[in-house]
Design a protein around this motif. Structure first.
Motif, PDB file in Angstrom:
ATOM      1  N   ILE A  62       0.841  -1.194   0.000  1.00 10.94           N
ATOM      2  CA  ILE A  62       0.000   0.000   0.000  1.00 10.94           C
ATOM      3  C   ILE A  62       0.875   1.243   0.000  1.00 10.94           C
ATOM      4  O   ILE A  62       2.050   1.191   0.368  1.00 10.94           O
ATOM      5  CB  ILE A  62      -0.946   0.040   1.221  1.00 10.94           C
ATOM      6  CG1 ILE A  62      -0.132   0.081   2.518  1.00 10.94           C
ATOM      7  CG2 ILE A  62      -1.910  -1.116   1.222  1.00 10.94           C
ATOM      8  CD1 ILE A  62      -0.984   0.308   3.750  1.00 10.94           C
ATOM      9  N   CYS A  63       0.300   2.352  -0.427  1.00 10.19           N
ATOM     10  CA  CYS A  63       0.945   3.660  -0.343  1.00 10.19           C
ATOM     11  C   CYS A  63       0.014   4.589   0.420  1.00 10.19           C
ATOM     12  O   CYS A  63      -1.202   4.566   0.216  1.00 10.19           O
ATOM     13  CB  CYS A  63       1.243   4.223  -1.726  1.00 10.19           C
ATOM     14  SG  CYS A  63       2.618   3.391  -2.575  1.00 10.19           S
ATOM     15  N   GLY A  64       0.580   5.390   1.285  1.00  8.08           N
ATOM     16  CA  GLY A  64      -0.249   6.204   2.159  1.00  8.08           C
ATOM     17  C   GLY A  64      -0.916   5.333   3.194  1.00  8.08           C
ATOM     18  O   GLY A  64      -0.380   4.308   3.621  1.00  8.08           O
ATOM     19  N   ASP A  65      -2.114   5.729   3.590  1.00  9.11           N
ATOM     20  CA  ASP A  65      -2.819   4.969   4.626  1.00  9.11           C
ATOM     21  C   ASP A  65      -3.565   3.767   4.062  1.00  9.11           C
ATOM     22  O   ASP A  65      -3.621   2.705   4.679  1.00  9.11           O
ATOM     23  CB  ASP A  65      -3.809   5.877   5.367  1.00  9.11           C
ATOM     24  CG  ASP A  65      -3.089   6.897   6.238  1.00  9.11           C
ATOM     25  OD1 ASP A  65      -1.961   6.599   6.658  1.00  9.11           O
ATOM     26  OD2 ASP A  65      -3.648   7.962   6.480  1.00  9.11           O
ATOM     27  N   ILE A  66      -4.158   3.904   2.858  1.00  3.82           N
ATOM     28  CA  ILE A  66      -5.045   2.834   2.390  1.00  3.82           C
ATOM     29  C   ILE A  66      -4.880   2.494   0.915  1.00  3.82           C
ATOM     30  O   ILE A  66      -5.454   1.507   0.459  1.00  3.82           O
ATOM     31  CB  ILE A  66      -6.524   3.218   2.640  1.00  3.82           C
ATOM     32  CG1 ILE A  66      -6.853   4.534   1.934  1.00  3.82           C
ATOM     33  CG2 ILE A  66      -6.814   3.324   4.123  1.00  3.82           C
ATOM     34  CD1 ILE A  66      -8.315   4.915   1.985  1.00  3.82           C
ATOM     35  N   ASP A  67      -4.145   3.286   0.138  1.00  5.50           N
ATOM     36  CA  ASP A  67      -4.113   3.084  -1.308  1.00  5.50           C
ATOM     37  C   ASP A  67      -3.350   1.814  -1.664  1.00  5.50           C
ATOM     38  O   ASP A  67      -2.136   1.720  -1.428  1.00  5.50           O
ATOM     39  CB  ASP A  67      -3.451   4.280  -1.996  1.00  5.50           C
ATOM     40  CG  ASP A  67      -4.276   5.554  -1.841  1.00  5.50           C
ATOM     41  OD1 ASP A  67      -5.504   5.420  -1.690  1.00  5.50           O
ATOM     42  OD2 ASP A  67      -3.702   6.651  -1.855  1.00  5.50           O
ATOM     43  N   PRO A  68      -4.017   0.781  -2.247  1.00  6.06           N
ATOM     44  CA  PRO A  68      -3.321  -0.449  -2.631  1.00  6.06           C
ATOM     45  C   PRO A  68      -2.520  -0.238  -3.912  1.00  6.06           C
ATOM     46  O   PRO A  68      -2.848   0.616  -4.738  1.00  6.06           O
ATOM     47  CB  PRO A  68      -4.469  -1.448  -2.843  1.00  6.06           C
ATOM     48  CG  PRO A  68      -5.627  -0.594  -3.250  1.00  6.06           C
ATOM     49  CD  PRO A  68      -5.475   0.705  -2.523  1.00  6.06           C
ATOM     50  N   VAL A  69      -1.471  -1.033  -4.062  1.00  2.34           N
ATOM     51  CA  VAL A  69      -0.622  -0.972  -5.254  1.00  2.34           C
ATOM     52  C   VAL A  69      -0.846  -2.255  -6.040  1.00  2.34           C
ATOM     53  O   VAL A  69      -0.530  -3.349  -5.562  1.00  2.34           O
ATOM     54  CB  VAL A  69       0.864  -0.809  -4.882  1.00  2.34           C
ATOM     55  CG1 VAL A  69       1.720  -0.782  -6.144  1.00  2.34           C
ATOM     56  CG2 VAL A  69       1.062   0.468  -4.075  1.00  2.34           C
ATOM     57  N   GLU A  70      -1.372  -2.123  -7.249  1.00  8.37           N
ATOM     58  CA  GLU A  70      -1.618  -3.276  -8.103  1.00  8.37           C
ATOM     59  C   GLU A  70      -0.420  -3.531  -9.014  1.00  8.37           C
ATOM     60  O   GLU A  70       0.222  -2.599  -9.517  1.00  8.37           O
ATOM     61  CB  GLU A  70      -2.860  -3.037  -8.958  1.00  8.37           C
ATOM     62  CG  GLU A  70      -3.226  -4.198  -9.876  1.00  8.37           C
ATOM     63  CD  GLU A  70      -4.452  -3.918 -10.710  1.00  8.37           C
ATOM     64  OE1 GLU A  70      -4.869  -4.825 -11.476  1.00  8.37           O
ATOM     65  OE2 GLU A  70      -5.012  -2.801 -10.610  1.00  8.37           O
ATOM     66  N   GLY A  71      -0.090  -4.812  -9.210  1.00  7.28           N
ATOM     67  CA  GLY A  71       0.973  -5.191 -10.130  1.00  7.28           C
ATOM     68  C   GLY A  71       2.378  -5.018  -9.598  1.00  7.28           C
ATOM     69  O   GLY A  71       3.342  -5.097 -10.365  1.00  7.28           O
ATOM     70  N   ALA A  72       2.532  -4.804  -8.286  1.00  6.96           N
ATOM     71  CA  ALA A  72       3.882  -4.691  -7.716  1.00  6.96           C
ATOM     72  C   ALA A  72       4.563  -6.061  -7.722  1.00  6.96           C
ATOM     73  O   ALA A  72       3.949  -7.078  -7.374  1.00  6.96           O
ATOM     74  CB  ALA A  72       3.808  -4.138  -6.297  1.00  6.96           C
ATOM     75  N   GLU A  73       5.819  -6.096  -8.109  1.00  6.07           N
ATOM     76  CA  GLU A  73       6.592  -7.339  -8.165  1.00  6.07           C
ATOM     77  C   GLU A  73       7.284  -7.548  -6.817  1.00  6.07           C
ATOM     78  O   GLU A  73       8.169  -6.795  -6.439  1.00  6.07           O
ATOM     79  CB  GLU A  73       7.623  -7.277  -9.285  1.00  6.07           C
ATOM     80  CG  GLU A  73       8.415  -8.558  -9.450  1.00  6.07           C
ATOM     81  CD  GLU A  73       9.465  -8.438 -10.548  1.00  6.07           C
ATOM     82  OE1 GLU A  73       9.462  -9.268 -11.458  1.00  6.07           O
ATOM     83  OE2 GLU A  73      10.280  -7.493 -10.482  1.00  6.07           O
ATOM     84  N   VAL A  74       6.850  -8.569  -6.085  1.00  6.17           N
ATOM     85  CA  VAL A  74       7.357  -8.833  -4.738  1.00  6.17           C
ATOM     86  C   VAL A  74       8.285 -10.038  -4.791  1.00  6.17           C
ATOM     87  O   VAL A  74       7.907 -11.103  -5.304  1.00  6.17           O
ATOM     88  CB  VAL A  74       6.206  -9.086  -3.746  1.00  6.17           C
ATOM     89  CG1 VAL A  74       6.749  -9.274  -2.337  1.00  6.17           C
ATOM     90  CG2 VAL A  74       5.191  -7.945  -3.787  1.00  6.17           C
ATOM     91  N   THR A  75       9.485  -9.872  -4.275  1.00  6.39           N
ATOM     92  CA  THR A  75      10.455 -10.962  -4.190  1.00  6.39           C
ATOM     93  C   THR A  75      10.701 -11.320  -2.723  1.00  6.39           C
ATOM     94  O   THR A  75      10.436 -10.512  -1.818  1.00  6.39           O
ATOM     95  CB  THR A  75      11.782 -10.581  -4.856  1.00  6.39           C
ATOM     96  OG1 THR A  75      12.315  -9.407  -4.198  1.00  6.39           O
ATOM     97  CG2 THR A  75      11.577 -10.270  -6.334  1.00  6.39           C
ATOM     98  N   PHE A  76      11.239 -12.530  -2.507  1.00  7.59           N
ATOM     99  CA  PHE A  76      11.391 -13.050  -1.146  1.00  7.59           C
ATOM    100  C   PHE A  76      12.779 -13.631  -0.956  1.00  7.59           C
ATOM    101  O   PHE A  76      13.410 -14.121  -1.901  1.00  7.59           O
ATOM    102  CB  PHE A  76      10.338 -14.142  -0.863  1.00  7.59           C
ATOM    103  CG  PHE A  76       8.931 -13.684  -1.084  1.00  7.59           C
ATOM    104  CD1 PHE A  76       8.190 -13.142  -0.050  1.00  7.59           C
ATOM    105  CD2 PHE A  76       8.339 -13.785  -2.344  1.00  7.59           C
ATOM    106  CE1 PHE A  76       6.892 -12.725  -0.261  1.00  7.59           C
ATOM    107  CE2 PHE A  76       7.042 -13.373  -2.555  1.00  7.59           C
ATOM    108  CZ  PHE A  76       6.317 -12.834  -1.514  1.00  7.59           C
TER     109      PHE A  76
END
Length: 436
Positions: free
Chosen positions: A258-272
Protein backbone atom coordinates in the motif's frame (compact mmCIF):
# COMPACT_ATOMS: atom_id res chain seq x y z
CA UNK A 1 14.27 17.17 -3.07
CA UNK A 2 11.20 17.91 -0.97
CA UNK A 3 7.73 17.81 -2.53
CA UNK A 4 5.60 20.92 -2.78
CA UNK A 5 4.36 21.08 0.80
CA UNK A 6 3.03 24.59 0.33
CA UNK A 7 0.65 23.37 -2.37
CA UNK A 8 -0.76 20.80 0.06
CA UNK A 9 -1.37 23.53 2.66
CA UNK A 10 -3.00 25.76 0.04
CA UNK A 11 -5.32 22.84 -0.71
CA UNK A 12 -6.79 22.93 2.82
CA UNK A 13 -3.99 20.71 4.11
CA UNK A 14 -2.89 20.55 7.73
CA UNK A 15 0.29 19.86 9.72
CA UNK A 16 0.74 17.61 12.72
CA UNK A 17 3.73 16.65 14.84
CA UNK A 18 4.28 13.69 17.17
CA UNK A 19 7.00 12.08 19.28
CA UNK A 20 8.90 9.08 17.82
CA UNK A 21 12.05 7.04 18.23
CA UNK A 22 15.05 7.17 15.89
CA UNK A 23 13.26 4.82 13.47
CA UNK A 24 10.13 6.99 13.27
CA UNK A 25 7.86 4.76 15.37
CA UNK A 26 5.56 6.68 17.78
CA UNK A 27 6.62 6.59 21.45
CA UNK A 28 5.30 8.05 24.70
CA UNK A 29 8.43 9.28 26.45
CA UNK A 30 11.68 11.15 25.87
CA UNK A 31 15.07 11.20 27.55
CA UNK A 32 15.30 13.64 30.47
CA UNK A 33 18.60 13.44 32.35
CA UNK A 34 21.15 15.47 34.27
CA UNK A 35 24.08 16.68 32.17
CA UNK A 36 27.52 17.85 33.32
CA UNK A 37 28.58 19.00 36.78
CA UNK A 38 26.65 20.93 39.38
CA UNK A 39 27.68 24.43 40.42
CA UNK A 40 27.15 25.96 43.87
CA UNK A 41 25.29 29.26 43.88
CA UNK A 42 24.44 31.73 46.63
CA UNK A 43 20.69 32.40 46.45
CA UNK A 44 18.59 34.80 48.49
CA UNK A 45 15.28 33.31 49.63
CA UNK A 46 12.05 35.37 49.73
CA UNK A 47 12.55 35.89 53.50
CA UNK A 48 15.98 37.41 52.87
CA UNK A 49 18.05 34.41 54.00
CA UNK A 50 21.14 33.58 51.93
CA UNK A 51 21.56 29.87 51.18
CA UNK A 52 23.85 27.77 48.98
CA UNK A 53 21.96 25.85 46.27
CA UNK A 54 23.12 24.05 43.15
CA UNK A 55 22.80 24.93 39.45
CA UNK A 56 21.77 21.69 37.67
CA UNK A 57 21.79 21.19 33.90
CA UNK A 58 18.90 19.11 32.50
CA UNK A 59 19.00 17.66 28.99
CA UNK A 60 15.85 16.65 27.10
CA UNK A 61 16.41 14.65 23.93
CA UNK A 62 14.33 12.71 21.40
CA UNK A 63 12.83 12.65 17.91
CA UNK A 64 9.67 13.97 16.27
CA UNK A 65 8.00 13.34 12.92
CA UNK A 66 6.06 16.02 11.04
CA UNK A 67 3.22 15.13 8.66
CA UNK A 68 1.68 17.40 6.03
CA UNK A 69 -1.54 16.10 4.53
CA UNK A 70 -4.43 17.12 2.31
CA UNK A 71 -7.31 15.03 0.99
CA UNK A 72 -5.14 13.20 -1.57
CA UNK A 73 -1.53 13.23 -0.38
CA UNK A 74 0.30 12.46 2.86
CA UNK A 75 3.90 13.69 3.31
CA UNK A 76 5.88 12.33 6.26
CA UNK A 77 9.24 13.68 7.38
CA UNK A 78 12.22 11.60 8.34
CA UNK A 79 12.67 11.50 12.16
CA UNK A 80 13.87 14.94 13.28
CA UNK A 81 16.19 14.92 16.33
CA UNK A 82 15.99 17.51 19.07
CA UNK A 83 18.15 18.18 22.11
CA UNK A 84 17.56 21.02 24.57
CA UNK A 85 19.44 22.07 27.71
CA UNK A 86 18.09 24.14 30.56
CA UNK A 87 19.38 25.17 33.97
CA UNK A 88 17.42 24.84 37.22
CA UNK A 89 18.31 25.93 40.76
CA UNK A 90 17.80 23.12 43.26
CA UNK A 91 18.97 21.86 46.61
CA UNK A 92 21.20 19.14 45.18
CA UNK A 93 24.10 18.40 47.56
CA UNK A 94 26.75 15.82 46.72
CA UNK A 95 25.50 12.25 46.99
CA UNK A 96 22.00 12.99 45.67
CA UNK A 97 20.51 11.95 42.33
CA UNK A 98 18.34 13.78 39.84
CA UNK A 99 15.06 12.08 38.86
CA UNK A 100 13.46 13.78 35.85
CA UNK A 101 10.13 12.63 34.44
CA UNK A 102 8.39 14.23 31.46
CA UNK A 103 4.71 14.28 32.42
CA UNK A 104 3.38 15.87 29.22
CA UNK A 105 4.76 16.58 25.76
CA UNK A 106 3.39 18.62 22.88
CA UNK A 107 4.87 19.81 19.61
CA UNK A 108 3.40 22.14 17.01
CA UNK A 109 4.93 22.46 13.54
CA UNK A 110 4.66 25.30 11.05
CA UNK A 111 5.68 25.07 7.38
CA UNK A 112 7.08 28.43 6.24
CA UNK A 113 6.47 29.25 2.58
CA UNK A 114 7.82 32.14 0.52
CA UNK A 115 6.19 32.82 -2.85
CA UNK A 116 4.70 29.32 -2.76
CA UNK A 117 8.06 27.60 -2.07
CA UNK A 118 8.98 25.65 1.08
CA UNK A 119 11.57 27.72 2.98
CA UNK A 120 11.82 26.31 6.50
CA UNK A 121 10.08 24.32 9.22
CA UNK A 122 9.41 25.71 12.70
CA UNK A 123 8.76 23.22 15.53
CA UNK A 124 7.58 24.53 18.90
CA UNK A 125 7.97 22.22 21.90
CA UNK A 126 6.07 22.40 25.21
CA UNK A 127 7.45 19.97 27.80
CA UNK A 128 6.05 19.51 31.31
CA UNK A 129 8.53 17.93 33.67
CA UNK A 130 8.82 16.80 37.27
CA UNK A 131 12.36 17.14 38.66
CA UNK A 132 13.27 15.68 42.05
CA UNK A 133 16.52 15.56 43.99
CA UNK A 134 16.59 12.30 45.94
CA UNK A 135 18.88 10.03 47.94
CA UNK A 136 18.48 6.72 49.74
CA UNK A 137 18.50 7.14 53.53
CA UNK A 138 17.89 4.91 56.54
CA UNK A 139 15.31 6.06 59.12
CA UNK A 140 14.31 4.70 62.52
CA UNK A 141 10.61 4.03 63.02
CA UNK A 142 8.70 2.64 66.00
CA UNK A 143 6.28 -0.03 64.84
CA UNK A 144 3.66 -2.18 66.52
CA UNK A 145 2.52 -5.74 65.94
CA UNK A 146 -1.17 -6.31 65.24
CA UNK A 147 -3.26 -8.92 67.04
CA UNK A 148 -6.60 -10.36 65.83
CA UNK A 149 -9.90 -9.16 67.32
CA UNK A 150 -12.58 -11.42 68.83
CA UNK A 151 -14.67 -13.45 66.40
CA UNK A 152 -18.26 -12.24 66.04
CA UNK A 153 -20.68 -15.19 66.35
CA UNK A 154 -24.14 -14.45 64.90
CA UNK A 155 -27.14 -15.57 66.97
CA UNK A 156 -28.80 -18.14 64.72
CA UNK A 157 -31.36 -19.52 67.26
CA UNK A 158 -33.37 -16.46 68.30
CA UNK A 159 -37.14 -17.02 68.24
CA UNK A 160 -40.27 -16.25 70.28
CA UNK A 161 -41.39 -19.01 72.63
CA UNK A 162 -45.18 -19.63 72.42
CA UNK A 163 -47.27 -19.70 75.61
CA UNK A 164 -47.12 -22.99 77.49
CA UNK A 165 -49.96 -24.92 79.14
CA UNK A 166 -48.98 -24.91 82.83
CA UNK A 167 -51.78 -27.29 83.77
CA UNK A 168 -50.35 -30.15 81.76
CA UNK A 169 -46.78 -28.79 81.21
CA UNK A 170 -45.71 -27.11 84.45
CA UNK A 171 -42.34 -25.52 84.76
CA UNK A 172 -40.46 -22.24 84.51
CA UNK A 173 -40.71 -20.55 81.10
CA UNK A 174 -37.51 -19.00 79.74
CA UNK A 175 -38.19 -16.06 77.40
CA UNK A 176 -35.38 -16.10 74.86
CA UNK A 177 -36.12 -12.48 73.94
CA UNK A 178 -35.78 -11.25 77.54
CA UNK A 179 -32.91 -8.73 77.53
CA UNK A 180 -31.56 -10.12 80.78
CA UNK A 181 -31.33 -13.56 79.22
CA UNK A 182 -29.68 -12.10 76.11
CA UNK A 183 -27.06 -10.51 78.31
CA UNK A 184 -26.41 -13.78 80.10
CA UNK A 185 -26.17 -15.58 76.76
CA UNK A 186 -23.66 -13.05 75.42
CA UNK A 187 -21.62 -13.40 78.56
CA UNK A 188 -21.58 -17.17 78.14
CA UNK A 189 -20.57 -16.86 74.52
CA UNK A 190 -17.67 -14.52 75.19
CA UNK A 191 -16.54 -15.98 78.46
CA UNK A 192 -14.37 -18.51 76.67
CA UNK A 193 -12.64 -15.88 74.56
CA UNK A 194 -9.06 -15.44 75.58
CA UNK A 195 -8.04 -11.91 76.56
CA UNK A 196 -6.43 -9.84 73.81
CA UNK A 197 -2.69 -10.03 74.02
CA UNK A 198 -0.80 -6.85 74.81
CA UNK A 199 0.41 -4.99 71.72
CA UNK A 200 4.16 -5.40 71.20
CA UNK A 201 6.34 -2.48 70.17
CA UNK A 202 9.61 -2.62 68.25
CA UNK A 203 12.00 -0.18 66.58
CA UNK A 204 12.74 -0.88 62.88
CA UNK A 205 15.31 0.63 60.51
CA UNK A 206 13.84 1.34 57.07
CA UNK A 207 15.60 2.22 53.83
CA UNK A 208 13.58 4.91 52.06
CA UNK A 209 14.05 7.55 49.40
CA UNK A 210 14.32 11.07 50.76
CA UNK A 211 13.30 13.98 48.55
CA UNK A 212 15.61 16.96 49.07
CA UNK A 213 13.97 19.23 46.51
CA UNK A 214 11.18 19.00 43.93
CA UNK A 215 9.90 21.28 41.19
CA UNK A 216 7.28 20.87 38.44
CA UNK A 217 7.55 23.26 35.52
CA UNK A 218 6.78 23.70 31.84
CA UNK A 219 9.60 24.49 29.42
CA UNK A 220 9.06 25.87 25.92
CA UNK A 221 11.58 25.45 23.13
CA UNK A 222 11.66 26.19 19.44
CA UNK A 223 13.70 24.78 16.57
CA UNK A 224 13.84 26.18 13.04
CA UNK A 225 15.07 23.84 10.30
CA UNK A 226 15.94 25.02 6.77
CA UNK A 227 14.07 23.23 3.99
CA UNK A 228 17.27 21.61 2.76
CA UNK A 229 17.90 19.95 6.15
CA UNK A 230 14.63 18.03 6.45
CA UNK A 231 13.44 15.27 4.13
CA UNK A 232 9.77 14.51 3.43
CA UNK A 233 8.40 11.39 1.73
CA UNK A 234 4.98 11.82 0.19
CA UNK A 235 2.45 8.98 0.26
CA UNK A 236 5.11 6.61 1.66
CA UNK A 237 4.65 3.06 0.50
CA UNK A 238 4.89 0.00 2.69
CA UNK A 239 4.73 -3.76 2.31
CA UNK A 240 2.77 -5.66 4.96
CA UNK A 241 3.90 -9.26 5.46
CA UNK A 242 2.14 -11.91 7.56
CA UNK A 243 4.39 -14.79 8.68
CA UNK A 244 3.34 -17.49 11.21
CA UNK A 245 5.44 -18.15 14.30
CA UNK A 246 6.58 -21.48 12.87
CA UNK A 247 6.53 -23.17 9.47
CA UNK A 248 6.27 -26.98 9.28
CA UNK A 249 7.57 -28.12 5.89
CA UNK A 250 5.42 -25.65 3.93
CA UNK A 251 3.09 -22.77 4.61
CA UNK A 252 1.38 -20.03 2.65
CA UNK A 253 2.45 -16.47 3.46
CA UNK A 254 0.39 -13.41 2.57
CA UNK A 255 0.80 -9.68 2.48
CA UNK A 256 -0.21 -6.38 0.97
CA UNK A 257 1.51 -3.42 -0.72
CA UNK A 258 0.00 0.00 0.00
CA UNK A 259 0.94 3.66 -0.34
CA UNK A 260 -0.25 6.20 2.16
CA UNK A 261 -2.82 4.97 4.63
CA UNK A 262 -5.05 2.83 2.39
CA UNK A 263 -4.11 3.08 -1.31
CA UNK A 264 -3.32 -0.45 -2.63
CA UNK A 265 -0.62 -0.97 -5.25
CA UNK A 266 -1.62 -3.28 -8.10
CA UNK A 267 0.97 -5.19 -10.13
CA UNK A 268 3.88 -4.69 -7.72
CA UNK A 269 6.59 -7.34 -8.17
CA UNK A 270 7.36 -8.83 -4.74
CA UNK A 271 10.46 -10.96 -4.19
CA UNK A 272 11.39 -13.05 -1.15
CA UNK A 273 14.46 -14.27 0.66
CA UNK A 274 15.18 -16.15 3.90
CA UNK A 275 18.24 -15.43 6.02
CA UNK A 276 19.54 -18.26 8.18
CA UNK A 277 18.43 -21.29 6.16
CA UNK A 278 17.35 -22.44 2.71
CA UNK A 279 13.65 -21.79 2.04
CA UNK A 280 12.06 -22.03 -1.41
CA UNK A 281 9.30 -19.59 -2.35
CA UNK A 282 6.73 -20.41 -5.04
CA UNK A 283 6.08 -18.38 -7.09
CA UNK A 284 9.00 -15.99 -6.76
CA UNK A 285 8.48 -13.22 -7.66
CA UNK A 286 4.75 -12.78 -7.15
CA UNK A 287 2.61 -9.86 -8.36
CA UNK A 288 0.00 -8.03 -6.29
CA UNK A 289 -3.65 -8.11 -7.34
CA UNK A 290 -5.99 -5.13 -7.75
CA UNK A 291 -6.29 -4.85 -3.97
CA UNK A 292 -2.52 -4.90 -3.41
CA UNK A 293 -2.63 -8.42 -1.95
CA UNK A 294 -0.17 -11.24 -2.64
CA UNK A 295 0.32 -14.85 -1.54
CA UNK A 296 3.35 -17.12 -1.75
CA UNK A 297 4.14 -20.66 -0.57
CA UNK A 298 7.21 -21.13 1.63
CA UNK A 299 8.68 -24.64 1.26
CA UNK A 300 11.15 -26.02 3.78
CA UNK A 301 13.56 -28.76 2.60
CA UNK A 302 13.00 -32.23 4.05
CA UNK A 303 15.05 -33.27 7.09
CA UNK A 304 15.35 -29.68 8.38
CA UNK A 305 15.82 -29.37 12.13
CA UNK A 306 14.10 -26.44 13.91
CA UNK A 307 15.93 -23.34 12.71
CA UNK A 308 15.46 -19.61 13.30
CA UNK A 309 15.16 -17.65 10.07
CA UNK A 310 14.17 -14.15 8.97
CA UNK A 311 11.91 -13.91 5.93
CA UNK A 312 12.03 -10.69 3.89
CA UNK A 313 9.58 -9.47 1.25
CA UNK A 314 10.60 -6.49 -0.88
CA UNK A 315 9.33 -4.56 -3.88
CA UNK A 316 9.97 -1.36 -5.83
CA UNK A 317 7.22 1.27 -5.98
CA UNK A 318 7.72 4.52 -7.91
CA UNK A 319 11.47 4.09 -7.71
CA UNK A 320 11.36 3.52 -3.94
CA UNK A 321 12.50 0.20 -2.47
CA UNK A 322 10.27 -0.99 0.38
CA UNK A 323 10.85 -4.14 2.40
CA UNK A 324 9.59 -5.90 5.51
CA UNK A 325 11.36 -8.66 7.49
CA UNK A 326 9.85 -10.96 10.09
CA UNK A 327 11.32 -13.83 12.14
CA UNK A 328 9.96 -17.38 12.26
CA UNK A 329 11.05 -20.96 13.01
CA UNK A 330 11.17 -23.51 10.21
CA UNK A 331 11.38 -27.30 10.44
CA UNK A 332 10.61 -30.36 8.38
CA UNK A 333 11.67 -33.50 10.22
CA UNK A 334 11.84 -36.85 8.43
CA UNK A 335 8.69 -38.33 9.94
CA UNK A 336 7.09 -41.32 8.19
CA UNK A 337 3.54 -39.95 8.19
CA UNK A 338 1.89 -37.66 10.73
CA UNK A 339 -1.45 -35.99 11.22
CA UNK A 340 -1.69 -32.64 13.01
CA UNK A 341 -4.75 -31.62 15.01
CA UNK A 342 -5.41 -28.12 16.34
CA UNK A 343 -8.25 -26.74 18.45
CA UNK A 344 -9.03 -23.89 20.80
CA UNK A 345 -8.50 -24.65 24.49
CA UNK A 346 -12.21 -24.06 25.16
CA UNK A 347 -15.28 -24.51 22.93
CA UNK A 348 -18.61 -23.01 24.00
CA UNK A 349 -21.50 -24.64 22.07
CA UNK A 350 -19.72 -24.54 18.69
CA UNK A 351 -16.22 -24.15 17.28
CA UNK A 352 -13.88 -25.87 14.85
CA UNK A 353 -10.82 -28.11 14.57
CA UNK A 354 -8.23 -28.17 11.81
CA UNK A 355 -4.96 -29.83 10.95
CA UNK A 356 -2.75 -31.26 8.22
CA UNK A 357 -1.57 -34.66 6.98
CA UNK A 358 1.94 -35.15 5.59
CA UNK A 359 4.55 -37.85 4.98
CA UNK A 360 8.29 -37.14 4.88
CA UNK A 361 7.55 -33.46 4.45
CA UNK A 362 5.05 -34.05 1.62
CA UNK A 363 1.51 -32.85 2.13
CA UNK A 364 -1.15 -35.49 1.46
CA UNK A 365 -4.19 -34.47 -0.55
CA UNK A 366 -7.46 -36.45 -0.41
CA UNK A 367 -6.81 -38.26 2.88
CA UNK A 368 -10.03 -39.20 4.70
CA UNK A 369 -9.81 -37.94 8.28
CA UNK A 370 -12.19 -39.38 10.88
CA UNK A 371 -12.95 -37.20 13.92
CA UNK A 372 -14.04 -38.75 17.23
CA UNK A 373 -14.72 -37.62 20.79
CA UNK A 374 -14.86 -39.59 24.03
CA UNK A 375 -18.05 -37.69 24.86
CA UNK A 376 -21.18 -38.25 22.72
CA UNK A 377 -22.24 -34.63 23.35
CA UNK A 378 -19.52 -33.48 20.91
CA UNK A 379 -20.13 -33.98 17.17
CA UNK A 380 -18.32 -32.90 13.99
CA UNK A 381 -19.44 -31.71 10.55
CA UNK A 382 -18.29 -32.87 8.06
CA UNK A 383 -17.12 -36.18 9.40
CA UNK A 384 -15.13 -37.76 7.87
CA UNK A 385 -13.43 -34.82 6.15
CA UNK A 386 -11.01 -34.91 3.19
CA UNK A 387 -7.68 -33.07 3.15
CA UNK A 388 -7.25 -30.33 0.57
CA UNK A 389 -4.50 -29.53 -1.92
CA UNK A 390 -2.17 -28.46 0.88
CA UNK A 391 -2.87 -31.48 3.09
CA UNK A 392 -5.10 -29.45 5.38
CA UNK A 393 -8.56 -30.28 6.74
CA UNK A 394 -11.23 -28.32 8.63
CA UNK A 395 -14.41 -29.36 10.43
CA UNK A 396 -17.02 -27.69 12.63
CA UNK A 397 -17.57 -28.80 16.23
CA UNK A 398 -20.99 -28.78 17.95
CA UNK A 399 -21.57 -29.26 21.68
CA UNK A 400 -25.03 -30.49 22.65
CA UNK A 401 -27.29 -28.08 24.55
CA UNK A 402 -27.23 -28.51 28.30
CA UNK A 403 -23.68 -29.85 28.38
CA UNK A 404 -21.93 -28.76 31.57
CA UNK A 405 -18.28 -27.75 31.47
CA UNK A 406 -16.26 -30.91 30.92
CA UNK A 407 -12.89 -31.93 29.55
CA UNK A 408 -13.09 -34.14 26.45
CA UNK A 409 -10.54 -35.77 24.18
CA UNK A 410 -10.87 -35.20 20.44
CA UNK A 411 -9.05 -37.58 18.10
CA UNK A 412 -8.32 -37.27 14.37
CA UNK A 413 -7.21 -40.40 12.51
CA UNK A 414 -6.55 -41.47 8.93
CA UNK A 415 -4.78 -44.14 6.91
CA UNK A 416 -2.01 -43.00 4.57
CA UNK A 417 0.07 -45.35 2.43
CA UNK A 418 -1.14 -48.28 4.50
CA UNK A 419 -0.21 -46.62 7.80
CA UNK A 420 -2.83 -45.71 10.45
CA UNK A 421 -1.94 -42.39 12.13
CA UNK A 422 -3.80 -40.33 14.69
CA UNK A 423 -3.51 -37.30 16.93
CA UNK A 424 -5.50 -36.18 19.98
CA UNK A 425 -6.11 -32.96 21.89
CA UNK A 426 -7.93 -32.23 25.14
CA UNK A 427 -10.56 -29.48 24.98
CA UNK A 428 -12.82 -27.96 27.62
CA UNK A 429 -16.38 -27.92 26.16
CA UNK A 430 -19.60 -26.40 27.49
CA UNK A 431 -23.06 -25.46 26.25
CA UNK A 432 -25.03 -24.70 29.35
CA UNK A 433 -27.36 -21.71 29.53
CA UNK A 434 -25.97 -19.44 32.29
CA UNK A 435 -29.49 -18.13 32.96
CA UNK A 436 -31.87 -21.12 33.11
Amino acid sequence: MNPDLCELLANNGFVRCYLTDAAGSPVDEISCEEQGNREDMSVQLPDGEQVILQRVTIRKQGYVVVEVEDEDTLCVSEPIPFCFFEFVILCAPAGTDVVCNVTDFDCQACVNCLDGAFESLDINFAICQSIQIVADVVVEQEIGFCSPRDVIIPDRCSFTMPNQCPVIFPGEILDLEDPSNETSEKESRTSTTSPAPAQLQEVACLSVTRVYDWIVQQSDFKRTIPAGDVEFNCSPCDIHLFVPADILCDRFLSGKVICGDIDPVEGAEVTFRAEGAMVEFMPDPVFTDEFGNFEVEAIVPAVTEPTDVVITAETMVDGQMVATSLPTIIQCLADPCIIELFSAEEIFCDGFVDGRVRCDGRVIEGAEVLLESDNLAVTFDPNPVLTGAHGNYFAGVTVADGTASTLVTITASTTVEGQMISASVEVLVECEDPCP
